[in-house]
Motif scaffolding. Structure first.
Motif, PDB file in Angstrom:
ATOM      1  N   ALA A 192      -0.031   0.777   8.346  1.00  0.00           N
ATOM      2  CA  ALA A 192       0.853  -0.268   8.883  1.00  0.00           C
ATOM      3  C   ALA A 192       2.266   0.307   8.964  1.00  0.00           C
ATOM      4  O   ALA A 192       3.092   0.060   8.085  1.00  0.00           O
ATOM      5  CB  ALA A 192       0.810  -1.516   8.013  1.00  0.00           C
ATOM      6  N   ASP A 193       2.531   1.109   9.979  1.00  0.00           N
ATOM      7  CA  ASP A 193       3.840   1.753  10.199  1.00  0.00           C
ATOM      8  C   ASP A 193       4.231   2.685   9.052  1.00  0.00           C
ATOM      9  O   ASP A 193       3.545   3.646   8.793  1.00  0.00           O
ATOM     10  CB  ASP A 193       4.941   0.701  10.433  1.00  0.00           C
ATOM     11  N   VAL A 222      -1.618  -5.182  -0.988  1.00  0.00           N
ATOM     12  CA  VAL A 222      -0.427  -4.542  -1.570  1.00  0.00           C
ATOM     13  C   VAL A 222       0.186  -3.579  -0.540  1.00  0.00           C
ATOM     14  O   VAL A 222      -0.508  -2.711   0.006  1.00  0.00           O
ATOM     15  CB  VAL A 222      -0.782  -3.767  -2.865  1.00  0.00           C
ATOM     16  N   LYS A 223       1.498  -3.760  -0.309  1.00  0.00           N
ATOM     17  CA  LYS A 223       2.223  -2.874   0.626  1.00  0.00           C
ATOM     18  C   LYS A 223       2.674  -1.643  -0.142  1.00  0.00           C
ATOM     19  O   LYS A 223       3.529  -1.746  -1.027  1.00  0.00           O
ATOM     20  CB  LYS A 223       3.482  -3.618   1.103  1.00  0.00           C
ATOM     21  N   VAL A 224       2.082  -0.480   0.161  1.00  0.00           N
ATOM     22  CA  VAL A 224       2.457   0.739  -0.557  1.00  0.00           C
ATOM     23  C   VAL A 224       3.138   1.690   0.445  1.00  0.00           C
ATOM     24  O   VAL A 224       2.548   1.998   1.497  1.00  0.00           O
ATOM     25  CB  VAL A 224       1.213   1.440  -1.163  1.00  0.00           C
ATOM     26  N   PRO A 225       4.355   2.159   0.156  1.00  0.00           N
ATOM     27  CA  PRO A 225       5.022   3.075   1.094  1.00  0.00           C
ATOM     28  C   PRO A 225       4.194   4.344   1.290  1.00  0.00           C
ATOM     29  O   PRO A 225       3.589   4.842   0.339  1.00  0.00           O
ATOM     30  CB  PRO A 225       6.346   3.412   0.385  1.00  0.00           C
TER      31      PRO A 225
END
Ligand code: TGC
Ligand code: FAD
Length: 393
Positions: free
Chosen positions: A158-159, A227-230
Motif C-alpha cells: 500500500a504505497d 496493521v500499517k507497517v512502513p
C-alpha cells in the motif's frame, strides 16, 4: 521461597582446559550474576508465574543481549563458545531467563544484524543490546507450528507501507516486547521478515496464561488487524523460509549449551542430596542403584559438553551445518530432561518441592524439548541428512 544456592559445576573431563581465558571469564561472571540475582528470586517468580522484569538491566550489563553482535552495534563482540557458555549459565538459573536472552540475541538481534539495512541496525541494535528495547520473534501460528511454511499471516502493498494481517501464537516475550520480528507472506506467497513496533494501530499482544512450564517467562500472541507497517521496516536482505530458519540455527545452538546448565544444576543437587540423606543406616549415595543414576548423569553431561564445545568450534569457523545443530539441540535437551526426571526421583518427596530447583527445571524443559523444533522434527532433519530422503514431503 528463597533458597541457598550451593551449586558447584561438574567438569569431569577437564573441559575448562579447552576454554580460553576470555571464555572462562565470561562464564564465571555470568555464573556469579546468576547466583546473586537469579537464584534468590526465581522460585518465587515461577510460583507466581511472573517474568522478573527487573533482571533486564542486569542481563544487558553482563552482555547477555547480543553477545556475538559486533561492538559497533552495541553487542559484546564475543565468540560463539562464549555465547554458549552464557546460555549455559543463564539456564542453570532458569530456562525462562535463558529464553529471554536467546530470543533477544538470536531471534531479534541476529536477524536485524544479518538481514537488516544499515538504518535498521543503527536504529534497533544498540537499544536492544542495552535492554532499552526488548524484542520477540513471531514465526509459529495457531495452525502452523512444525510446518511454518504453511503460515497464513500476510501483508499487502500500500504505497510507502504494507498492511499486515494474521496472528502468531506461543511467542516468548510477546506480552512486554517493544518490537516484534514477524515473518509473513507477501501477495506472491513469499515469506519476508519485518519489524512491527508496539503502538502501531491494530497490533496487540495478549498474554498466554495457565502454563505449567516456563512460568518465569512471559508468553503471548501477536495479533495483526490491518496493521500499517512502513516499508522501511521490511528486511531487505532475505526472503523465503531460510530467513527465519537461519535465526533458529543460532538459537538452537544456544539451547544445546543452555540445557547443559539445567542438567548440571539437577546433577549437582542430586549428588549433594545423595551424600546427606540417610536411609537404612547409610547415605542413599552408597546404594548401587543411586550410584548408577549419578554415574549415568555425569556421563551424559560430559558427552553433551563435548558435543556443544565442538559445535562451537565449528560455528566459530563458520562450518557448523544446520543438521549438526539439530543433532546437538535434540540430544542435549533430551539428555537434560532425562536427568531432571531421574534427579527428581532421587530426592524422593523433597524432589517435588521448590526447595530444590529440580522440578522447576523438569517442567521448563518440557517446553524446551518442543520449541525451536520438536524432538521428532530434529530427528527427521538428521534422518534426512544421513539418508537423503525427505520425510517432510
Ligand atoms: P525446506 O524446504 O527444507 O527449506 C526451505 C528453505 O529453507 C532452507 N533451510 C534452512 N536455512 C537455514 N537454516 C536452516 N536450519 C534451514 N533449514 C532449511 C532450505 O535450504 C530452503 O532454502 P531455499 O533457498 O531452497 O528456499 O523447508 P520445509 O518447509 O520442508 O521445512 C523443514 C523443517 C520442518 C525442518 C522446518 O520447517 C523446521 O525446522 N520446522 C520446525 C519449526 C521451528 O523450529 N519453529 C520454531 C519457532 S521459534 C521458537 O520456537 C522460539 S522459542 C524461543 C525461546 O523462548 O527460547
Ligand atoms: P505441532 O507442529 O502441531 O506438532 C505436534 C506433534 O506432532 C509434535 O510432537 C511434533 O513433533 C509432531 N509432528 C509434527 N510434524 C511431524 C512430522 N512431519 N512427522 C512426525 N511428527 C510430526 N514460536 C515462535 O515463533 N516464537 C517464540 O518465541 C516461541 N516461543 C515458545 C515458547 C513456548 C513456551 C512454547 C511452548 C512454544 C514456543 N514457540 C514459539 C512455538 C514452538 O516453536 C512450537 O510449539 C513448536 O515449533 C511446535 O509446534 P506446535 O506446538 O504447533 O506442534
Amino acid at each position: 521461597m528463597a533458597r541457598t544456592d550451593l551449586f558447584q559445576a561438574p567438569d569431569y573431563y577437564l573441559i575448562d582446559e579447552l576454554l580460553t581465558d576470555e571464555q572462562k571469564l565470561v562464564r564465571d561472571s555470568v555464573r556469579a550474576w546468576v547466583k546473586k540475582e537469579v537464584s534468590p528470586i526465581i522460585e518465587d517468580a515461577c510460583q507466581k508465574a511472573e517474568f522478573p522484569k527487573h533482571l533486564i538491566k542486569g542481563l544487558a550489563s553482563i552482555g547477555a543481549f547480543g553477545p556475538y553482535i559486533p561492538t559497533e552495534y552495541g553487542g559484546a563482540g564475543l565468540d560463539q563458545i562464549s555465547y554458549g557458555l552464557i546460555m549455559q549459565e543463564l539456564e542453570r538459573g532458569d530456562s525462562g531467563i535463558r529464553s529471554t536472552a536467546s530470543v533477544q540475541s538470536s531471534l531479534v538481534m541476529y536477524p536485524i544484524f544479518t538481514y537488516g539495512s544499515e538504518e535498521q541496525k543503527k536504529k534497533y541494535l544498540p537499544k536492544l543490546a542495552a535492554g532499552e528495547l526488548m524484542g520477540c520473534f513471531g514465526l509459529t501460528e495457531p495452525d502452523h507450528g512444525s510446518n511454518p511454511n504453511g503460515m497464513i499471516t500476510n501483508f499487502k502493498d500500500a504505497d510507502d507501507h504494507v498492511i499486515l494481517n494474521g496472528a502468531k501464537m506461543w511467542i516468548s516475550n510477546a506480552p512486554f516486547a517493544d518490537i516484534a520480528v514477524v515473518w509473513a507472506k507477501n501477495e506472491h506467497g513469499v515469506i519476508h521478515g519485518l519489524v512491527v513496533e508496539r503502538g502501531m494501530a491494530g497490533f496487540t499482544t495478549p498474554e498466554t496464561h495457565g502454563k505449567w512450564s516456563l512460568r518465569a517467562s512471559a508468553t503471548g500472541e501477536l495479533v495483526f488487524d490491518n496493521v500499517k507497517v512502513p516499508k522501511e521496516n521490511i528486511f531487505p536482505n532475505v526472503k523465503g523460509l531460510k530467513g527465519p530458519l537461519g535465526c533458529l540455527n543460532s538459537a538452537r545452538y544456544g539451547i544445546s549449551w543452555g540445557v547443559i546448565g539445567a542438567a548440571m544444576d539437577c546433577y549437582d543437587a542430586a549428588l549433594r542430596y545423595s551424600k546427606q540423606r540417610i536411609q537404612f543406616g547409610k547415605p542413599i549415595g552408597a546404594f548401587q542403584l543411586q550410584q548408577k543414576k549419578l554415574a549415568e548423569m555425569i556421563t551424559e553431561i560430559t558427552k553433551a559438553q563435548l558435543l556443544s564445545w565442538r559445535l562451537g568450534v565449528l560455528k566459530n569457523e563458520h562450518r557448523a551445518s544446520p543438521q549438526q545443530i539439530s543433532m546437538a539441540k535434540r540430544n542435549n535437551v533430551n539428555m537434560a530432561l532425562e536427568i531432571t526426571r531421574t534427579a527428581r526421583q532421587m530426592l524422593g518427596g523433597m524432589g517435588i518441592t521448590g526447595e530444590y530447583p529440580i522440578m522447576r527445571h523438569m517442567m521448563n524443559l518440557e517446553s524446551v524439548v518442543t520449541y525451536e523444533g520438536t524432538h521428532d522434527i530434529h530427528l527427521l532433519i538428521t534422518g534426512m541428512d544421513v539418508t537423503g530422503f525427505n520425510a517432510f514431503e
